[in-house]
Scaffold this motif. Sequence first.
Motif, PDB file in Angstrom:
ATOM      1  N   THR A 357     -91.814  40.071  -8.248  1.00 42.54           N
ATOM      2  CA  THR A 357     -91.726  39.395  -7.067  1.00 42.54           C
ATOM      3  C   THR A 357     -92.695  38.405  -6.779  1.00 42.54           C
ATOM      4  OG1 THR A 357     -93.606  40.660  -6.018  1.00 42.54           O
ATOM      5  CG2 THR A 357     -91.295  41.627  -5.446  1.00 42.54           C
ATOM      6  N   ASN A 359     -94.343  36.684  -4.551  1.00 41.23           N
ATOM      7  CA  ASN A 359     -95.137  36.848  -3.811  1.00 41.23           C
ATOM      8  C   ASN A 359     -96.864  37.840  -5.041  1.00 41.23           C
ATOM      9  OD1 ASN A 359     -94.298  39.266  -4.017  1.00 41.23           O
ATOM     10  ND2 ASN A 359     -94.859  39.615  -1.553  1.00 41.23           N
ATOM     11  N   GLU A 360     -96.285  37.730  -5.958  1.00 40.42           N
ATOM     12  CA  GLU A 360     -97.760  38.565  -7.119  1.00 40.42           C
ATOM     13  C   GLU A 360     -98.752  36.757  -7.298  1.00 40.42           C
ATOM     14  OE1 GLU A 360     -96.978  41.684  -9.557  1.00 40.42           O
ATOM     15  OE2 GLU A 360     -94.831  41.667  -9.390  1.00 40.42           O
ATOM     16  N   THR A 364     -98.781  32.086  -8.644  1.00 39.67           N
ATOM     17  CA  THR A 364     -99.425  30.552  -8.239  1.00 39.67           C
ATOM     18  C   THR A 364     -99.749  29.591  -9.264  1.00 39.67           C
ATOM     19  OG1 THR A 364    -100.125  31.516  -6.526  1.00 39.67           O
ATOM     20  CG2 THR A 364    -101.642  29.802  -7.283  1.00 39.67           C
TER      21      THR A 364
END
Length: 464
Positions: A357, A359-360, A364
């Motif tokens: 996913t 959002n891991e 970033t």
Amino acid sequence: MNDKQHTIKSPVTVSGIGLHTGVQATMTFCPAPVGHGYQFQRMDLPDQPIVVADVDNVVDLSRGTTIEQNGARVNTVEHTLAALVGLQIDNVLIKLDGPEPPIMDGSSYQFIQALEDAGLEEQNALRNFYEIPEEIRFVDNGRAVELAALPLNDYRLTVMVDYNSPVLGSQHASLTDISLFKNDISSSRTFCFLHELEALYKQNLIKGGDLSNAIVVVDRVVSEDELSELATMLGKPKVAVKKEGILNNVDLRYKNEPARHKLLDLVGDLALVGRPLKGQILAARPGHAANVAFAKKIKKKMMEANSSPVPHYDPAREPVMDINQIMQVLPHRYPFLLIDKVIHLDDTSVASIKNVTINEPFFTGHYPGNPVFPGVLQVEAMAQTGGILVLNTVPDPENYTPYFVGIENCRFRRMVKPGDTIIFRCWLLAPVKRGIAKMKGQAFVNGKVVMEAEMSAAIVRKDA
């Protein structure tokens, strides 16, 4: 249908005479591990050889299904196997001190009773269903026999028989849910026609046949002299029959008991495919020869499908281990616990799932404009999957920690991106020795290999 594999809690024994061999035998059902399947063991022979219940081991179909392996034979296995399938038991070792399971009352019911007395035990592995992918058909035009398997997310069977007999006529039997096997099918007894009885006797069969374990259908007028000969053949002082009916006027348990018994035989013979089935089975005038030929066609399709190494993943099925169970075994925690569920686990192999996913936290800084799941974390997720496997080789995994100690021949085949579901598969290349495991692993996305490697892991006691 059960999702998890099952065995029995404790050994249980039945004894009796074999239908065709006439030999007294004791048969003991024993618990067996995940992935064991159905295996017979001839305890009366040198080295006590194993005979796997597999359609490729069928060697004789003379009024029953006989299997042979390692120089050992087991006759008339279908009633025994039908009881196991009917109770959704997957793994059992069947110890037998003779050439043939006892016929009991000619049905599967007494086997069912014994197995239920032993108790069923759920195992920590999903059942390895073979789901019929498309129509599979067997036809024997000469005998007007036809069997078909159709796709269905369940296991249902329908049998039609037509004996051109004023006593039996045309009959149908159906099993709409495998859980109904015990009450609706298992007590149906084996049978034959009077005109077959003498021929079977001359073929050196039915040595253990008795009017207490088989139904003899009389479809013609029988003279007193013939009845006297039958009594001698069956070892009875006297036998009787109405004008047309059942020898010794035995009452049928169901009006369509012969059709139900044919369905019972079909369930037992199809167990020789080697995996529980999901599908709709339709059979017109089945018999052991047709059943086994049909089972061979199903197994051939199954083996062709098995040529693909990609583990089957059904998100709707309960996993072998969910995330909470994984955390009870592995020491890893967020953000470094990289597998979400285990979908298969046995003594030599394991499969797990990783949902990637966006959002891991690593996304970033890892190619933020074109996010790619880091290869090093794919390796770590595979290593955690392998850790589950090696911990499964010790009886107290909570007291051990797996350590990744080596990697060879690692290859990355395709990029993995957010939204992908990775299926990891690891298997042992050799038995674990001195706490060191050597294994091979592959990772799949959409059926394609994205990464593979050979790994070594050590399991070390936490108090060492």
